[in-house]
Motif scaffolding. Structure first.
Motif, PDB file in Angstrom:
ATOM      1  N   SER A 135       0.802  -1.226   0.000  1.00  0.00           N
ATOM      2  CA  SER A 135       0.000   0.000   0.000  1.00  0.00           C
ATOM      3  C   SER A 135       0.833   1.273   0.000  1.00  0.00           C
ATOM      4  O   SER A 135       0.343   2.327  -0.414  1.00  0.00           O
ATOM      5  CB  SER A 135      -0.943   0.000   1.215  1.00  0.00           C
ATOM      6  N   CYS A 199      -6.998   4.040   1.248  1.00  0.00           N
ATOM      7  CA  CYS A 199      -7.087   3.465  -0.101  1.00  0.00           C
ATOM      8  C   CYS A 199      -8.423   3.790  -0.755  1.00  0.00           C
ATOM      9  O   CYS A 199      -8.495   3.999  -1.979  1.00  0.00           O
ATOM     10  CB  CYS A 199      -6.887   1.954  -0.033  1.00  0.00           C
ATOM     11  N   VAL A 267      -2.034  -3.831 -13.498  1.00  0.00           N
ATOM     12  CA  VAL A 267      -3.400  -3.417 -13.178  1.00  0.00           C
ATOM     13  C   VAL A 267      -3.712  -2.064 -13.811  1.00  0.00           C
ATOM     14  O   VAL A 267      -4.794  -1.869 -14.390  1.00  0.00           O
ATOM     15  CB  VAL A 267      -3.599  -3.360 -11.649  1.00  0.00           C
ATOM     16  N   GLN A 271      -6.747  -1.906 -16.205  1.00  0.00           N
ATOM     17  CA  GLN A 271      -7.975  -1.478 -15.532  1.00  0.00           C
ATOM     18  C   GLN A 271      -7.914  -0.062 -14.980  1.00  0.00           C
ATOM     19  O   GLN A 271      -8.803   0.322 -14.216  1.00  0.00           O
ATOM     20  CB  GLN A 271      -8.279  -2.433 -14.370  1.00  0.00           C
ATOM     21  N   TRP A 275      -7.951   1.129  -9.845  1.00  0.00           N
ATOM     22  CA  TRP A 275      -8.221  -0.225  -9.395  1.00  0.00           C
ATOM     23  C   TRP A 275      -7.107  -0.763  -8.504  1.00  0.00           C
ATOM     24  O   TRP A 275      -7.315  -1.714  -7.753  1.00  0.00           O
ATOM     25  CB  TRP A 275      -8.450  -1.149 -10.585  1.00  0.00           C
ATOM     26  N   CYS A 276      -5.945  -0.158  -8.566  1.00  0.00           N
ATOM     27  CA  CYS A 276      -4.892  -0.530  -7.609  1.00  0.00           C
ATOM     28  C   CYS A 276      -5.348  -0.229  -6.182  1.00  0.00           C
ATOM     29  O   CYS A 276      -5.124  -1.022  -5.258  1.00  0.00           O
ATOM     30  CB  CYS A 276      -3.601   0.220  -7.925  1.00  0.00           C
ATOM     31  N   TRP A 278      -8.588   0.066  -5.276  1.00  0.00           N
ATOM     32  CA  TRP A 278      -9.768  -0.736  -4.950  1.00  0.00           C
ATOM     33  C   TRP A 278      -9.397  -2.172  -4.598  1.00  0.00           C
ATOM     34  O   TRP A 278     -10.042  -2.787  -3.730  1.00  0.00           O
ATOM     35  CB  TRP A 278     -10.773  -0.693  -6.100  1.00  0.00           C
ATOM     36  N   TYR A 279      -8.391  -2.707  -5.229  1.00  0.00           N
ATOM     37  CA  TYR A 279      -7.931  -4.045  -4.836  1.00  0.00           C
ATOM     38  C   TYR A 279      -7.387  -4.032  -3.408  1.00  0.00           C
ATOM     39  O   TYR A 279      -7.623  -4.964  -2.623  1.00  0.00           O
ATOM     40  CB  TYR A 279      -6.865  -4.559  -5.801  1.00  0.00           C
ATOM     41  N   ILE A 282     -10.255  -4.041  -1.014  1.00  0.00           N
ATOM     42  CA  ILE A 282     -10.822  -5.394  -0.869  1.00  0.00           C
ATOM     43  C   ILE A 282      -9.964  -6.237   0.079  1.00  0.00           C
ATOM     44  O   ILE A 282     -10.476  -6.904   0.989  1.00  0.00           O
ATOM     45  CB  ILE A 282     -10.947  -6.067  -2.242  1.00  0.00           C
ATOM     46  N   PHE A 283      -8.658  -6.222  -0.133  1.00  0.00           N
ATOM     47  CA  PHE A 283      -7.758  -7.036   0.693  1.00  0.00           C
ATOM     48  C   PHE A 283      -7.811  -6.613   2.159  1.00  0.00           C
ATOM     49  O   PHE A 283      -7.890  -7.452   3.068  1.00  0.00           O
ATOM     50  CB  PHE A 283      -6.326  -6.941   0.167  1.00  0.00           C
TER      51      PHE A 283
END
Length: 297
Positions: A135, A199, A267, A271, A275-276, A278-279, A282-283
């Motif tokens: 991150s 994030c 990524v 995308q 999206w880096c 957003w992933y 999620i994690f």
């Protein structure tokens, strides 16, 4: 040496001149000569110590061992001793290994946890450390696109990066004592929330000012990676187990730092760079749920 006496019999000004010439024009050779000179004295001193210790009842630099502690001299491993001390040992085939530190009788002592519970907490820290390292290190490949989307300069992005590292260091200063005072788990939860919010802000950011805030939050959230995960690992495992575990933690921190930008490049190309973030959201959300709800006895 064969010609050493000739040099010593030269006039003083000549010897000074030769020494100055060596120092100014051949410093590497001079360094080797000086090093060899001191190395010779060191070898001589070690030789004297070895010869004296042969006739000494106690080797130099060592103190006498209490007669109540019987060392098993038939084994080469220094941590294996005869079971004559009132200490706890490993169970099973490694029963000769003394547990350091000695566990208490408290069932909540992490050293008394079951093997499954220890592994669960350790590998949760391992994955959390990997994602947290990603991150704060993934952004390099998308800086050119950020200058376009934020309508800013590389200098401003450098300032944002500096803020990230500044607050990562300050996070260690404030979060580490907090963890030692109130416990590790609340600090991990707070750091995960900081990363999650940071994030999420990065995924919707439109200006470089918001990007500054993103880097501040993720820097604080990643601070336990550089201090607390190591302490937590030492809380769980005994001294003879820590080497491997700390090495794996060091591996995951560097893996996140170097593999994060590689994944971010793919990524961002397929995308978009948002999206880096957003992933990562999620994690971190999955890790937060696991930390909050899942309990292993």
């Amino acid at each position: 040496s064969r010609y050493g006496h000739k040099y010593l019999t030269r006039p003083l000004h000549l010897r000074i001149g030769v020494t100055t010439l060596l120092l100014t024009h051949f410093p590497f050779v001079t360094a080797i000569v000086v090093k060899t000179h001191f190395l010779g004295w060191r070898l001589l001193w070690n030789s004297i110590r070895w010869r004296v210790s042969k006739w000494s009842p106690v080797p130099l630099g060592l103190s006498t061992v209490s007669p109540r502690i019987q060392i098993d001299e038939s084994r080469a491993d220094p941590v294996k001793v005869l079971h004559t001390m009132n200490v706890q040992h490993m169970e099973g085939s490694n029963s000769d290994i003394v547990l350091v530190p000695q566990p208490t009788r408290d069932p909540n002592d992490p050293l008394n946890w079951s093997r499954m519970r220890k592994e669960y907490h350790y590998w949760l820290l391992w994955w959390w450390g990997f994602i947290a390292a990603v991150s704060v290190n993934w952004g390099g490949p998308v800086w050119t696109q950020l200058t376009i989307d934020y309508n800013t300069s590389y200098f401003q992005l450098n300032v944002a990066s500096a803020l990230c590292w500044l607050f990562l260091g300050l996070g260690c200063v404030f979060l580490q004592p907090t963890a030692m005072k109130i416990g590790r788990r609340p600090v991990y939860l707070i750091a995960t929330v900081f990363n999650l919010v940071g994030c999420a802000m990065g995924g919707v950011s439109q200006t470089v000012s918001v990007f500054f805030g993103v880097n501040i939050l993720t820097g604080i959230g990643a601070a336990p990676v550089d201090s607390l995960v190591e302490i937590s690992t030492m809380d769980i495992f005994f001294a003879h187990e820590r080497g491997t575990r700390l090495s794996l933690l060091l591996f995951t921190i560097y893996a996140g730092s170097y593999l994060g930008p590689v994944a971010a490049g793919y990524v961002a190309e397929s995308q978009t760079w948002r999206w880096c973030y957003w992933y990562l959201v999620i994690f971190f959300f999955v890790l937060l749920i696991i930390r909050k709800l899942l309990h292993v006895p």
